[in-house]
Design an enzyme around this catalytic site. Structure first.
Site, short mmCIF file in Angstrom:
data_model
loop_
_atom_site.label_atom_id
_atom_site.label_comp_id
_atom_site.label_asym_id
_atom_site.label_seq_id
_atom_site.Cartn_x
_atom_site.Cartn_y
_atom_site.Cartn_z
N GLY A 115 0.79 -1.23 0.00
CA GLY A 115 0.00 0.00 0.00
C GLY A 115 0.81 1.28 0.00
O GLY A 115 0.29 2.36 -0.22
N HIS A 117 2.31 2.76 2.55
CA HIS A 117 2.10 3.61 3.73
C HIS A 117 3.27 3.61 4.70
O HIS A 117 3.17 4.22 5.76
CB HIS A 117 0.84 3.18 4.47
CG HIS A 117 -0.42 3.70 3.87
ND1 HIS A 117 -1.29 4.52 4.55
CD2 HIS A 117 -0.97 3.53 2.65
CE1 HIS A 117 -2.32 4.82 3.78
NE2 HIS A 117 -2.14 4.23 2.61
N CYS A 181 -7.58 4.00 8.38
CA CYS A 181 -7.24 4.61 7.09
C CYS A 181 -7.51 3.59 6.00
O CYS A 181 -6.83 2.56 5.92
CB CYS A 181 -5.77 5.03 7.08
SG CYS A 181 -5.21 5.67 5.50
N GLY A 187 -1.65 -6.20 2.94
CA GLY A 187 -0.47 -7.04 3.11
C GLY A 187 0.43 -6.53 4.23
O GLY A 187 0.73 -7.24 5.19
N HIS A 189 -0.31 -4.03 6.29
CA HIS A 189 -1.11 -3.60 7.45
C HIS A 189 -1.18 -4.70 8.50
O HIS A 189 -0.83 -4.50 9.67
CB HIS A 189 -2.50 -3.22 6.94
CG HIS A 189 -3.44 -2.72 7.99
ND1 HIS A 189 -3.07 -1.81 8.95
CD2 HIS A 189 -4.76 -3.01 8.22
CE1 HIS A 189 -4.12 -1.55 9.73
NE2 HIS A 189 -5.14 -2.27 9.31
N ASN A 480 4.26 -0.51 12.93
CA ASN A 480 3.69 0.04 11.70
C ASN A 480 3.78 1.57 11.65
O ASN A 480 3.39 2.17 10.64
CB ASN A 480 2.24 -0.41 11.50
CG ASN A 480 2.16 -1.66 10.65
OD1 ASN A 480 3.17 -2.21 10.22
ND2 ASN A 480 0.95 -2.12 10.37
N TYR A 481 4.30 2.19 12.71
CA TYR A 481 4.68 3.60 12.66
C TYR A 481 6.21 3.65 12.71
O TYR A 481 6.81 4.13 13.66
CB TYR A 481 4.09 4.38 13.83
CG TYR A 481 2.59 4.51 13.81
CD1 TYR A 481 1.87 4.35 12.63
CD2 TYR A 481 1.88 4.80 14.97
CE1 TYR A 481 0.49 4.47 12.62
CE2 TYR A 481 0.50 4.93 14.96
CZ TYR A 481 -0.19 4.75 13.78
OH TYR A 481 -1.56 4.87 13.76
#
Length: 534
Positions: A115, A117, A181, A187, A189, A480-481
């Site tokens: 994605g 992100h 979001c 995948g 996420h 993930n951050y």
């Protein structure tokens, strides 16, 4: 999983591409030619070269679009950032197998993107290895919902919004507890945990995964049984880009009511905002599990025409039920917010998802199929976990810090409920019992390098100030951050410095699994799980 024999037309396109590459006076053209030929030799499925393979030497505009379309953080798209030799967008699972096999054969470094992100651009930029390629999974987006078994198989390139849409297309009383979001690629996420507005009721997205399909470093497709329980454990929260290429997840659907209620109530400092937020800290993790209230905090003008700023706290809520029961819960547990019926909207679950994601109320559910992120900024992000309520004086100090910065934003997401019931060793994601809420810190700007140093300095100063109020030993962070300030592989730092922050006591187990499953460290990046610890 469809595949087709390579067609004559496709062979012609391959020949044309190879002919074009042969005229490029750069050494990278040899790499590209070798990779294309290897793909042809190792894949039994056709791929239209003009829409699957992008190189800056041959089709610069298409290459630029392919690189930038899904990337969120403009900090990593500046001219000074390393760029991939080429981008490959597989159409079938066999393409991914071939890409891994060819990259290994040709000793090419892979970056994997679903994605785009990644907060530090690790899915599309490599600072550690300059010759790299991107395998972009955005065209692998098939979703198969099976209501009989309450499950769905979802390909890694699908956005979480698409997943929500395909579920509600079949049923108004089924959902999935994942991201707020909706343009997130599922995948990457889920492999980092995947929190959302129903996590207090059902846990994370990763807690609701039943099976997966991955491509390992040998190019083999493995399901849960074939990869083994250790690897299956590792990919449900251990972070992307370490163990293989996620092709698809088998997710467990969860029940949602026909009526869901949403609301937003905003308070400023002049409306007793500090004390209300202090109370929120004390109750948010203890509320009814059907209720999720996050706090979105940022500077705002005191009046519409004023240049003087204050702090605004918007309480955004989703309640799995009707407004009458919500009002009872709020009156009993959090009357200080002053929520009234007129603040609330009764809607469907899918529309509640869109509300929280920021879609206009008139937008149809089909808008979720677009899958494109509207958030594109130069930014720096960090994260924290809070285990004891920040005192009033701590909040007041934070307000001063926020008012020093141009466009800061912080979002506080409550835990408790199911999140406190799942053991921290159940998956690599360890932030469970004892966590009141998670903080996301952001600072955004629009003028690129010109003011980057100033904003980065502010973020690090604010982060230092908050150290006294957040989790300790370790000061925890959400994988993930991504935050490269915490440390990087190959930079002389001990991987435990950042690994323990993301995974606590689960980090050493992840390292052992990595060493056994990918001993050559084929899948790697600046914060991938290492194969060993010094």
């Amino acid at each position: 999983m469809a595949s087709a024999i390579i067609t004559d037309a496709n062979a012609f396109l391959v020949a044309l591409l190879l002919l074009s590459l042969s005229h490029i006076p750069f050494s990278s053209s040899t790499i590209q030619q070798d990779f294309v030929m290897c793909l042809v030799d190792n894949s039994d499925a056709s791929f239209p070269m003009d829409s699957s393979f992008f190189t800056r030497d041959l089709n610069a505009s298409s290459y630029k679009m392919a690189l930038e379309t899904s990337a969120q953080n403009l900090r990593y798209l500046m001219p000074s950032n390393p760029k991939p030799e080429f981008i490959f967008e597989p159409l079938y699972e066999t393409h991914v197998q071939a890409a891994v096999a060819c990259a290994k054969k040709l000793q090419l470094h892979l970056r994997l993107r679903s994605g785009g992100h990644d907060y530090e651009g690790l899915s599309y930029v490599s600072e550690m290895e300059t010759a790299f390629v991107i395998v972009d999974l955005s065209k692998l987006r098939h979703i198969n919902v099976d209501l009989e078994s309450n499950t769905a198989w979802v390909h890694a390139g699908a956005s979480i919004g698409e997943v929500y849409y395909r579920i509600q297309e079949k049923s108004k009383v089924h959902g999935f507890p994942a991201g707020l979001c909706t343009s997130l690629g599922i995948g990457g996420h889920i492999i980092g945990g995947a929190y959302g507005s129903m996590m207090r009721k059902f846990g994370l997205g990763a807690d609701n995964v039943l099976d997966a399909r991955i491509v390992d470093a040998d190019g083999k497709i493995l399901n849960r049984a074939a990869m083994g329980e250790d690897v299956f454990w590792a990919i449900r929260g251990g972070g992307g880009g370490s163990f293989g290429v996620i092709l698809a997840w088998k997710i467990k659907l969860v029940p949602v009511p026909e009526t869901v209620t949403v609301f937003t109530v905003t308070k400023t400092l002049e409306q007793d905002g500090t004390r209300i937020l202090y109370k929120w800290q004390q109750v948010a993790d203890k509320l009814d599990e059907d209720l999720f209230i996050r706090a979105i905090i940022q500077p705002a003008s005191k009046t519409p025409k004023s240049k003087e700023r204050t702090i605004s706290v918007s309480y955004q809520g989703q309640f799995l039920g009707d407004v009458n029961r919500l009002m009872q819960v709020m009156q009993r547990s959090f009357p200080q917010l002053g929520l009234m019926k007129k603040d609330c909207v009764e809607t469907s679950w899918i529309k509640s998802v869109m509300y929280i994601a920021g879609f206009p109320s008139t937008a149809p559910p089909e808008a979720l199929l677009d899958g494109k992120s509207l958030f594109k900024n130069y930014f720096k992000a960090k994260s924290d976990y809070v285990e004891e309520a920040i005192p009033i004086e701590g909040l007041e100090g934070l307000w001063k810090k926020l008012l020093e910065e141009d466009s800061p934003l912080t979002i506080w997401n409550p835990y408790g409920g199911m999140m406190a019931k799942i053991p921290e060793t159940e998956t690599p994601f360890p932030h469970r019992s004892g966590t009141l809420y998670k903080i996301q810190w952001l600072t955004l700007w629009q003028d690129g390098k010109a003011s980057e140093a100033k904003h980065m300095e502010w973020m690090r100063d604010m982060y230092s100030y908050m150290e006294q109020y957040v989790s300790k030993n370790p000061r925890a962070a959400y994988v993930n951050y991504r935050d490269l300030d915490l440390g990087m592989n190959g930079k002389g730092s001990d991987a435990r410095e950042w690994g323990n922050k993301y995974f606590k006591g689960n980090f050493e187990r992840l390292v052992k699994i990595k060493a056994k499953f990918d001993p050559e460290n084929f899948f790697r990046h600046e914060q991938s799980i290492p194969t060993g610890l010094e």
